[in-house]
Design an enzyme around this catalytic site. Structure first.
Site, mmCIF file in Angstrom:
data_model
loop_
_atom_site.group_PDB
_atom_site.id
_atom_site.type_symbol
_atom_site.label_atom_id
_atom_site.label_comp_id
_atom_site.label_asym_id
_atom_site.label_seq_id
_atom_site.Cartn_x
_atom_site.Cartn_y
_atom_site.Cartn_z
ATOM 1 N N HIS A 58 38.588 40.401 33.256
ATOM 2 C CA HIS A 58 37.233 40.673 32.329
ATOM 3 C C HIS A 58 36.080 38.613 32.538
ATOM 4 O O HIS A 58 35.402 39.476 32.421
ATOM 5 C CB HIS A 58 38.624 40.903 30.792
ATOM 6 N N HIS A 68 34.394 50.126 27.076
ATOM 7 C CA HIS A 68 34.941 48.954 27.546
ATOM 8 C C HIS A 68 35.848 48.835 29.022
ATOM 9 O O HIS A 68 35.530 48.173 30.345
ATOM 10 C CB HIS A 68 36.319 48.622 26.560
ATOM 11 N N ASP A 111 35.647 47.182 32.778
ATOM 12 C CA ASP A 111 36.875 46.928 33.520
ATOM 13 C C ASP A 111 36.233 47.624 34.914
ATOM 14 O O ASP A 111 36.652 46.902 36.275
ATOM 15 C CB ASP A 111 37.867 48.053 33.254
ATOM 16 N N HIS A 127 42.174 51.054 36.685
ATOM 17 C CA HIS A 127 42.541 49.707 37.771
ATOM 18 C C HIS A 127 42.715 50.536 39.067
ATOM 19 O O HIS A 127 41.967 50.574 40.479
ATOM 20 C CB HIS A 127 43.575 48.456 37.006
HETATM 21 ZN ZN LIG Z 1 40.075 45.414 30.202
#
Ligand SMILES: [Zn+2]
Length: 275
Positions: free
Chosen positions: A77, A232, A236, A259
């Protein structure tokens, strides 16, 4: 438009808060740097924020960088906010295992960068330019990049057994769109996973103000945007792609990605287009 010059913060700033996973007091101090990229620093040493040092911890919901005993968790973030403002060089002194969670998105980091100001450096930046389509598929996720003007990001999500089947968000990334449309979007969690995450010792700093809860039929607490989870995911994606270490010019589209896929794709972009 990508600025032709590297940039840093005009003055140092500090943010205090609580870590989302540890629930412990955490702080970051962001200091100007003339070169060297974004570097995290802590009591056990320093680590450049690049894919070379990155570890995706999918089961633990975060991106980690580590260099020997120096380890920095949940950096995405902060990295997203720095990337949105095209800050290429800064030293981030971190106290505690992770940066403060600050409302679950990047809004506080943006406000702090605005207050500190941005200073252009003499050195020119070398963007990574996507010159032809490339793609990656794996672990149920798909990511592709295509040529484009500036950086545009698309993120799509789908969670079986919930009302979120095929939600997506797309933004051209500029400081203005990032601040208004992406940075406020908070971390989210599936309601059915909360107990398991708590049992793993995660989410000790999460609450209904900083985390959007996705139930089977609806959001369980008020959403800031109808498509807040996809926004969001864009946040990311930007934070993870920032570990390329250079601004990206192109359109990156990620579907059901996390991720691990983001980092895999960041490495793929470097191997295809960095020369
Ligand atoms: Zn996040």
């Amino acid at each position: 438009m990508t600025s032709p010059h590297r940039a840093t913060v005009a003055s140092a700033f500090r943010i205090d808060g609580v870590g989302v996973h540890s629930g412990m007091p955490c702080a970051i101090s962001v200091e100007p740097a003339e070169s060297g990229g974004i570097v995290f620093a802590g009591p056990r040493g320093e680590c450049p924020a690049t894919v070379e040092f990155a570890i995706a911890q999918e089961s633990r919901r975060r991106t980690v960088i580590a260099n020997g005993a120096a380890r920095f968790e949940q950096i995405e973030h902060v990295m997203a906010a720095l990337a949105a403002f095209a800050i290429t060089d800064a030293r981030i002194a971190q106290e505690g295992p992770e940066p403060p969670f600050c409302g679950g998105g990047s809004r506080e980091f943006c406000a702090a960068i605005r207050r500190a100001g941005i200073r252009a450096l003499a050195a020119r930046v070398e963007p990574l330019v996507v010159t032809r389509p490339v793609s990656f598929e794996g672990n149920g996720a798909a990511i592709m990049a295509a040529p484009g003007d500036g950086l545009r990001l698309t993120a799509g999500i789908e969670f079986e057994g919930t009302f979120l089947r095929g939600q997506s968000a797309t933004f051209a990334v500029t400081p203005e769109t990032f601040e208004a449309e992406i940075a406020p979007a908070r971390t989210f969690v599936l309601e059915r996973e909360i107990e398991q995450l708590r049992a793993m010792g995660l989410g000790k700093g999460a609450d209904e103000g900083n985390t959007l809860v996705l139930g089977a039929e609806s959001y369980r607490n008020p959403a800031l945007f109808p498509d807040e989870p996809s926004r969001h995911k864009v946040l990311d994606l930007l934070g993870d792609l920032a570990l390329v270490g250079r601004p990206i010019v192109g359109h990156v589209m990620a579907w059901r990605a996390g991720h691990e896929s983001h980092l895999h794709f960041a490495r793929h972009l470097l191997s295809e287009f960095a020369h």
